[in-house]
Design a protein around this motif. Structure first.
Motif, PDB file in Angstrom:
ATOM      1  N   ASP A 126      58.366  36.561  67.684  1.00 46.94           N
ATOM      2  CA  ASP A 126      57.755  35.228  67.737  1.00 46.94           C
ATOM      3  C   ASP A 126      56.682  35.157  68.819  1.00 46.94           C
ATOM      4  O   ASP A 126      56.213  34.079  69.171  1.00 46.94           O
ATOM      5  N   ILE A 127      56.264  36.314  69.338  1.00 50.08           N
ATOM      6  CA  ILE A 127      55.192  36.367  70.330  1.00 50.08           C
ATOM      7  C   ILE A 127      53.852  36.478  69.614  1.00 50.08           C
ATOM      8  O   ILE A 127      53.595  37.452  68.896  1.00 50.08           O
ATOM      9  N   ALA A 141      62.519  37.689  73.164  1.00 53.98           N
ATOM     10  CA  ALA A 141      61.854  37.291  71.917  1.00 53.98           C
ATOM     11  C   ALA A 141      62.818  37.337  70.739  1.00 53.98           C
ATOM     12  O   ALA A 141      63.823  38.055  70.752  1.00 53.98           O
ATOM     13  N   LYS A 142      62.496  36.557  69.720  1.00 50.87           N
ATOM     14  CA  LYS A 142      63.272  36.578  68.474  1.00 50.87           C
ATOM     15  C   LYS A 142      62.616  37.581  67.532  1.00 50.87           C
ATOM     16  O   LYS A 142      61.424  37.484  67.240  1.00 50.87           O
ATOM     17  N   TRP A 143      63.399  38.537  67.061  1.00 55.29           N
ATOM     18  CA  TRP A 143      62.884  39.580  66.183  1.00 55.29           C
ATOM     19  C   TRP A 143      63.468  39.428  64.781  1.00 55.29           C
ATOM     20  O   TRP A 143      64.665  39.232  64.614  1.00 55.29           O
ATOM     21  N   VAL A 144      62.590  39.530  63.785  1.00 56.02           N
ATOM     22  CA  VAL A 144      63.003  39.426  62.384  1.00 56.02           C
ATOM     23  C   VAL A 144      62.644  40.724  61.664  1.00 56.02           C
ATOM     24  O   VAL A 144      61.501  41.187  61.747  1.00 56.02           O
ATOM     25  N   THR A 145      63.611  41.320  60.986  1.00 52.17           N
ATOM     26  CA  THR A 145      63.345  42.542  60.216  1.00 52.17           C
ATOM     27  C   THR A 145      62.733  42.160  58.877  1.00 52.17           C
ATOM     28  O   THR A 145      63.366  41.484  58.064  1.00 52.17           O
ATOM     29  N   LEU A 146      61.500  42.593  58.649  1.00 49.73           N
ATOM     30  CA  LEU A 146      60.797  42.277  57.410  1.00 49.73           C
ATOM     31  C   LEU A 146      61.104  43.271  56.299  1.00 49.73           C
ATOM     32  O   LEU A 146      61.200  42.905  55.134  1.00 49.73           O
ATOM     33  N   GLU A 147      61.227  44.546  56.658  1.00 49.91           N
ATOM     34  CA  GLU A 147      61.474  45.587  55.658  1.00 49.91           C
ATOM     35  C   GLU A 147      62.063  46.806  56.336  1.00 49.91           C
ATOM     36  O   GLU A 147      61.943  46.983  57.551  1.00 49.91           O
ATOM     37  N   ARG A 148      62.699  47.655  55.550  1.00 51.32           N
ATOM     38  CA  ARG A 148      63.293  48.878  56.086  1.00 51.32           C
ATOM     39  C   ARG A 148      63.258  49.970  55.015  1.00 51.32           C
ATOM     40  O   ARG A 148      63.135  49.702  53.819  1.00 51.32           O
ATOM     41  N   ASN A 149      63.367  51.224  55.459  1.00 48.19           N
ATOM     42  CA  ASN A 149      63.415  52.335  54.512  1.00 48.19           C
ATOM     43  C   ASN A 149      64.109  53.537  55.146  1.00 48.19           C
ATOM     44  O   ASN A 149      63.988  53.771  56.348  1.00 48.19           O
ATOM     45  N   ALA A 178      58.142  32.383  57.499  1.00 45.61           N
ATOM     46  CA  ALA A 178      59.144  33.363  57.913  1.00 45.61           C
ATOM     47  C   ALA A 178      58.840  34.764  57.373  1.00 45.61           C
ATOM     48  O   ALA A 178      59.339  35.756  57.885  1.00 45.61           O
ATOM     49  N   LYS A 179      57.993  34.832  56.334  1.00 43.18           N
ATOM     50  CA  LYS A 179      57.708  36.120  55.705  1.00 43.18           C
ATOM     51  C   LYS A 179      56.224  36.477  55.753  1.00 43.18           C
ATOM     52  O   LYS A 179      55.785  37.421  55.102  1.00 43.18           O
ATOM     53  N   ALA A 180      55.462  35.727  56.534  1.00 43.78           N
ATOM     54  CA  ALA A 180      54.017  35.977  56.626  1.00 43.78           C
ATOM     55  C   ALA A 180      53.706  37.010  57.704  1.00 43.78           C
ATOM     56  O   ALA A 180      54.424  37.132  58.693  1.00 43.78           O
ATOM     57  N   GLY A 184      50.276  38.804  66.050  1.00 47.32           N
ATOM     58  CA  GLY A 184      51.408  38.844  66.964  1.00 47.32           C
ATOM     59  C   GLY A 184      51.921  40.228  67.278  1.00 47.32           C
ATOM     60  O   GLY A 184      51.311  41.250  66.937  1.00 47.32           O
ATOM     61  N   LEU A 185      53.064  40.251  67.945  1.00 45.52           N
ATOM     62  CA  LEU A 185      53.698  41.494  68.370  1.00 45.52           C
ATOM     63  C   LEU A 185      54.748  41.935  67.356  1.00 45.52           C
ATOM     64  O   LEU A 185      55.656  41.180  67.013  1.00 45.52           O
ATOM     65  N   TYR A 186      54.607  43.155  66.902  1.00 44.72           N
ATOM     66  CA  TYR A 186      55.548  43.760  65.956  1.00 44.72           C
ATOM     67  C   TYR A 186      56.148  45.011  66.606  1.00 44.72           C
ATOM     68  O   TYR A 186      55.688  45.467  67.650  1.00 44.72           O
TER      69      TYR A 186
END
Length: 228
Positions: A126-127, A141-149, A178-180, A184-186
């Motif tokens: 969320d940064i 920070a709050k981290w959201v996992t968008l995808e994984r493999n 939430a999915k855009a 920001g920081l990834y």
């Protein structure tokens, strides 16, 4: 008879070496957009790719998640992206990428034959401002996992002959915050599929179908800030 056996072994060795060499060669990084060329349908290559070369060693993990030792590569994305692709291979082997960022750990261990079964995640925080990028800010920070493999057949095989390298693609959903893929920081999280130690050289890439000037990749927040 012995001469024939030796010749046959030499041929098999040469073929094996050739196959292994081809198996470790990194190909073009294609995105979600496809294009038909004659009888074939190909993925249109990403136009913007940032590469990081590193070396993971036991005891230097950033976090333990679900009993797995996770390492992170931080990525600053300076503009809204329609899509991001991430891929990782281990070991780096003889692959050379122009303009790649090389960590000191990689430079010290570039000749290492160690490699690991890669498992990657693409996470967004969320940064959204550079001045918020601090050690404490990232930690809280709050981290959201968008995808994984885990395993990708599109990636080169490892020296073991297994397709254990990783690749993911994520398309932004502009209608859903939430999915855009916003500015920001990834971070790219990586570990092994099985619980255990992570050890070996690796090549990690973040790519986009449009030019994103100012993308920075670094293993630590301190190094990231130096590149901003």
């Amino acid at each position: 008879m012995k001469t024939r056996i030796l010749i046959l072994l030499s041929i098999l060795f040469a073929l094996g070496t050739s196959i292994d060499s081809q198996a470790q060669k990194l190909k073009k990084f294609g995105g979600l957009t496809e294009k038909k060329i004659g009888p074939k349908t190909i993925k249109v290559p990403y136009t913007d790719i940032v590469t990081y070369l590193g070396y993971a060693s036991p005891g230097n993990e950033d976090e333990v998640v679900d009993n797995k030792k996770f390492y992170y590569i931080y990525v600053w994305v300076p503009a809204i992206a329609p899509e991001l692709g991430v891929r990782m291979m281990s070991p780096v082997g003889k692959n050379k990428v122009k303009g790649a960022t090389m960590s000191k750990a990689y430079e010290d261990n570039a000749s290492s034959s160690d490699f690991f079964d890669t498992y990657i995640t693409l996470e967004r925080s969320d940064i959204i401002s550079k001045d918020k990028i601090t050690a404490e800010g990232v930690k809280s920070a709050k981290w959201v996992t968008l995808e994984r493999n885990d395993d990708s057949s599109e990636m080169p095989k490892q020296p073991s002959g297994s397709s254990y390298n990783s690749l993911l693609r994520y398309k932004s959903d502009a209608g859903n915050p939430a999915k855009a893929l916003t500015v920001g920081l990834y971070r790219i999280g990586f570990t092994t599929y099985k619980t255990g130690e992570v050890k070996g050289t690796f090549l990690a890439q973040v790519a986009a179908p449009i030019k994103l000037p100012g993308v920075v990749m670094a293993k630590t927040i301190e190094d990231l800030k130096k590149g901003l």
